[in-house]
Design an enzyme around this catalytic site. Structure first.
Site, PDB file in Angstrom:
ATOM      1  N   LYS A 270       0.863  -1.209   0.135  1.00  0.00           N
ATOM      2  CA  LYS A 270       0.014   0.020  -0.171  1.00  0.00           C
ATOM      3  C   LYS A 270       0.820   1.320   0.134  1.00  0.00           C
ATOM      4  O   LYS A 270       0.380   2.332  -0.593  1.00  0.00           O
ATOM      5  CB  LYS A 270      -1.164   0.048   1.337  1.00  0.00           C
ATOM      6  CG  LYS A 270      -2.039  -1.282   1.277  1.00  0.00           C
ATOM      7  CD  LYS A 270      -3.032  -0.803   0.003  1.00  0.00           C
ATOM      8  CE  LYS A 270      -4.342  -1.823   0.160  1.00  0.00           C
ATOM      9  NZ  LYS A 270      -4.901  -1.767  -1.108  1.00  0.00           N
TER      10      LYS A 270
ATOM     11  N   GLU B 161     -10.024   5.439   2.744  1.00  0.00           N
ATOM     12  CA  GLU B 161     -10.972   4.332   3.465  1.00  0.00           C
ATOM     13  C   GLU B 161      -9.617   3.466   3.806  1.00  0.00           C
ATOM     14  O   GLU B 161      -8.625   3.071   3.205  1.00  0.00           O
ATOM     15  CB  GLU B 161     -11.846   3.639   2.309  1.00  0.00           C
ATOM     16  CG  GLU B 161     -11.145   2.948   1.464  1.00  0.00           C
ATOM     17  CD  GLU B 161     -10.079   3.400   0.449  1.00  0.00           C
ATOM     18  OE1 GLU B 161      -9.939   4.674   0.328  1.00  0.00           O
ATOM     19  OE2 GLU B 161      -9.514   2.758  -0.186  1.00  0.00           O
TER      20      GLU B 161
ATOM     21  N   SER C  14       1.788  -9.620  -0.809  1.00  0.00           N
ATOM     22  CA  SER C  14       1.429  -8.068  -1.044  1.00  0.00           C
ATOM     23  C   SER C  14       1.629  -7.540   0.684  1.00  0.00           C
ATOM     24  O   SER C  14       1.789  -6.404   0.755  1.00  0.00           O
ATOM     25  CB  SER C  14      -0.152  -8.178  -1.155  1.00  0.00           C
ATOM     26  OG  SER C  14      -0.845  -8.655  -0.511  1.00  0.00           O
TER      27      SER C  14
END
Lengths: 396, 258
Positions: free
Chosen positions: A87, A109, A376
């Site tokens: 991210k 969010e 990830s």
């Protein structure tokens, strides 16, 4: 019929209230300018390399490969990035862009909390205000990340509406953006929402495959046979796929959260069970009923618990360039434990969906074949929830 | 001329919004009749959507209650057909793009035409995306209502030139819901619209009191009120019709007073 901007086949577009139109137009103009600006790119690369720790490793998982007994498996270690997931790649790009645009406040969010933590981190570093919307259900599932965000100086707003999960957090962040636009950038966390977000987020996440393509050529002297990544909105997957899309020999496989199974209502496998619809600013596949009411989806993974998928994935599915496979909670939890034991790497429960499919696929392939699986994020945040899943109650 | 124009033919218009099926369709029918009898010039009928991103908490609640009561797009069409036997004022649907897309836009507009729905408002369908539904809406004589927001600025001329029915002027930033004051320069917005079209303008978002409605209608052609009516429904449930009727009467008399 003329198609609007930001289309991936029939998908994408800008289905948002008029109040936000000038904001997304302004964002598009700024991005089109800065993406080619050498100073901007130098600053971003500096942040990615010297703050986030890029490039991330492409790790040859010998033990996993040996145990599965088929294709050679490499792990793209996005879990090693600062803040513990992919991210940060997107967030640093968007935060820097927002700063250049004169914005002083970031809203975001978050589902699992990884995007919220990354946004709170960038806001702290770049001296920006930060407000994160998180489904109330997810604030319980991911209490540790709520604490991390607050520690980083962000306000975390629990969202109680709807199913109190990721989709409701997106809705609430959009509502907040319509009420305060002048000083605020909506730092969207996935390749979704209205144009230009799916393109901007994809470009910032494409660093994953830009590196992994070069790394595998360096290590093996050839391209992989398959690239596997988990898909919720689909940002790590599109980042993992992007630079391999023109390489037709490389299978691109996205792993969707099937929850308790795609033959049940408790699933979040959008491509496998959804239909085309319009929601959260985009046309794409969505889990919905016959009247277009968005379905209350379910997955053990808060980060994949979303009823839609990014429009570029919908397009890659339509043209057959990428495959989207369902992985159940059970399979993901098994993979979470399996990778921890075999390689000493605890993956995020989201990433465990990708590992689970590699565990199925690798044994069916010859030993001279190569698979890259994107890890990830790291799984520390999930330990308490997985323990609960196994009937063990631990305090975080 | 579309039927919607008739709503603006007798001075300033008062436009109430009701979510269909909150708390049930029988109550909605009673409320629509009470509103029409008490001076509503046009009624906005909400088709509930699971995730109404342009709505504040009050109308979100109405959507949830209506869906929980089992309301569907088909049942809303049946309701309108039934109401059309005696209610003559224009009806405009207010819902989200996915409700129309999922029903099939052509089938949806054909049913609007058949049931007697004059227009449709889709808050998540901006100018750039309207072609997807505009042609088929026109074909069936349904006005696709355009919205203009305080942030529209240079977009107003473009939007106004292609507007039909009426223009929904969003009074404030943010989502629907009552506001103690409206700070946007509404007359400036309306003036820009009027330079480009003679389609009437009605102001909505944040209006709950007669004096606000009067002030907004004075600057435009009418006032739209939603959340304040839903609050009456929250309070009185299936007994709400006379209270909504009384509220509409007060609001209408405020918007037409000098």
């Amino acid at each position: 019929m003329s198609e609007s901007k930001g289309r991936f086949g029939v998908h994408g577009g800008q289905y948002i209230p008029e109040t936000l139109m000038n904001a997304v137009i302004e964002l598009e103009k700024a991005y089109d300018h800065y993406k080619n600006d050498p100073d901007f790119n130098r600053e971003l690369t500096e942040l990615l390399n010297n703050y986030a720790g890029r490039p991330s490793l492409l790790y040859r998982a010998d033990k996993l490969t040996r145990e599965l007994g088929g294709a050679k498996i490499y792990l793209k270690r996005e879990d090693l990035n600062h803040t513990g997931s992919h991210k940060i790649n997107n967030v640093l790009g968007q935060a820097l862009l927002a700063k250049k645009m004169g914005k002083t406040r970031l809203i975001a969010e978050t589902g699992a909390g990884q995007h919220g933590v990354a946004t709170a981190t960038a806001a702290a570093l770049l001296d920006m205000e930060c407000v994160v919307f998180m489904g109330e259900e997810d604030t319980k599932r991911q209490a540790l990340n709520v604490y991390r965000m607050r520690l980083l100086g962000a306000d975390v707003i629990p969202v109680k509406s709807g199913t109190a999960t990721l989709k409701d957090a997106v809705s609430e962040a959009m509502r907040e953006w319509t009420s305060r636009i002048a000083d605020t950038h909506y730092c969207l966390g996935s390749v979704m929402g209205p144009h230009p977000f799916p393109t901007i987020v994809r470009d910032f996440q494409a660093v994953i495959s830009r590196e992994s393509r070069a790394q595998i050529l360096e290590a093996e002297g050839r391209l992989p046979d398959a690239v596997i990544a988990c898909v919720g909105g689909g940002s790590n997957a599109i980042g993992s796929f992007y630079h391999f899309i023109p390489d037709e020999g490389v299978r691109l496989i996205g792993c969707e959260a099937a929850g308790r199974g795609i033959d049940t209502f408790e699933t979040a496998a959008t491509v496998n069970t959804g239909r085309i619809g319009i929601f959260h600013g985009m046309k794409s596949y969505f889990c919905q009923d016959e009247y277009g009411q968005i379905a209350p989806v379910y997955s053990i993974s808060a980060g994949l618990d979303y009823p839609g998928v990014g429009p570029e994935h919908a397009y890659l599915h339509d043209i057959g360039r990428a495959e989207y496979v369902p992985i159940t909670d059970d399979e993901a939890v098994n993979a979470f434990e399996y990778l921890s034991r075999t390689e000493g790497i605890i993956p995020a429960i989201e990433s465990a969906h990708a590992i689970a499919y590699a565990m199925k696929l690798a044994p069916t392939m010859d030993k001279d074949k190569i698979i890259i699986v994107t890890v990830s994020g790291r799984g520390d945040k999930d330990c308490a929830a997985i323990a609960r899943y196994r009937g063990e109650d631990i305090h975080e | 001329m579309s039927n919607i124009r008739s709503a603006f033919a007798n001075g300033k218009a008062f436009i109430p919004f009701i979510t269909c099926g909150d708390p049930n369709l029988e109550t909605t029918a009673k409320i629509v009749r009470a509103a029409a009898e008490n001076g509503a010039d046009l009624i906005e009928l909400g088709i509930p959507f699971s995730d109404p991103t342009a709505e504040g908490p009050v109308i979100q609640g109405a959507n949830i209650r209506a869906l929980a009561a089992g309301v569907t797009t088909d049942k809303v069409f049946e309701l309108v057909k039934e109401l059309r036997k005696d209610v003559k004022i224009p009806f405009v649907f207010m819902t989200y793009a996915n409700v129309v897309y999922s029903y099939d836009a052509e089938r949806f507009m054909a049913r609007c035409c058949e049931a007697g729905v004059d227009g449709i408002i889709l808050p998540d369908l901006p100018y750039e995306e309207k072609n997807e539904f505009a042609d088929v809406a026109k074909q069936y004589g349904v006005d696709l209502i355009s919205m203009i927001a305080p942030t529209s600025e240079d977009r107003i001329a473009m939007i106004a030139k292609e507007a039909s029915g009426f223009i929904y002027v969003v009074s404030s930033l943010g989502v629907t819901g009552e506001r103690s004051e409206i700070t946007t320069n509404i007359s400036e917005l309306v003036e820009l619209v009027r330079k480009n079209t003679n389609v009437p303008c009605a102001v909505g978002f944040g209006i709950s009191k007669p004096e606000q409605a009067k002030a907004m209608a004075k600057l435009s052609d009418g006032a739209i009120v939603g959340s304040a009516i839903i609050k009456i429904l929250e309070k009185y449930g299936s007994e709400a019709a006379p209270y909504v009727g009384q509220f509409v009467k007060e609001m209408k008399s405020a918007v037409v007073s000098d």
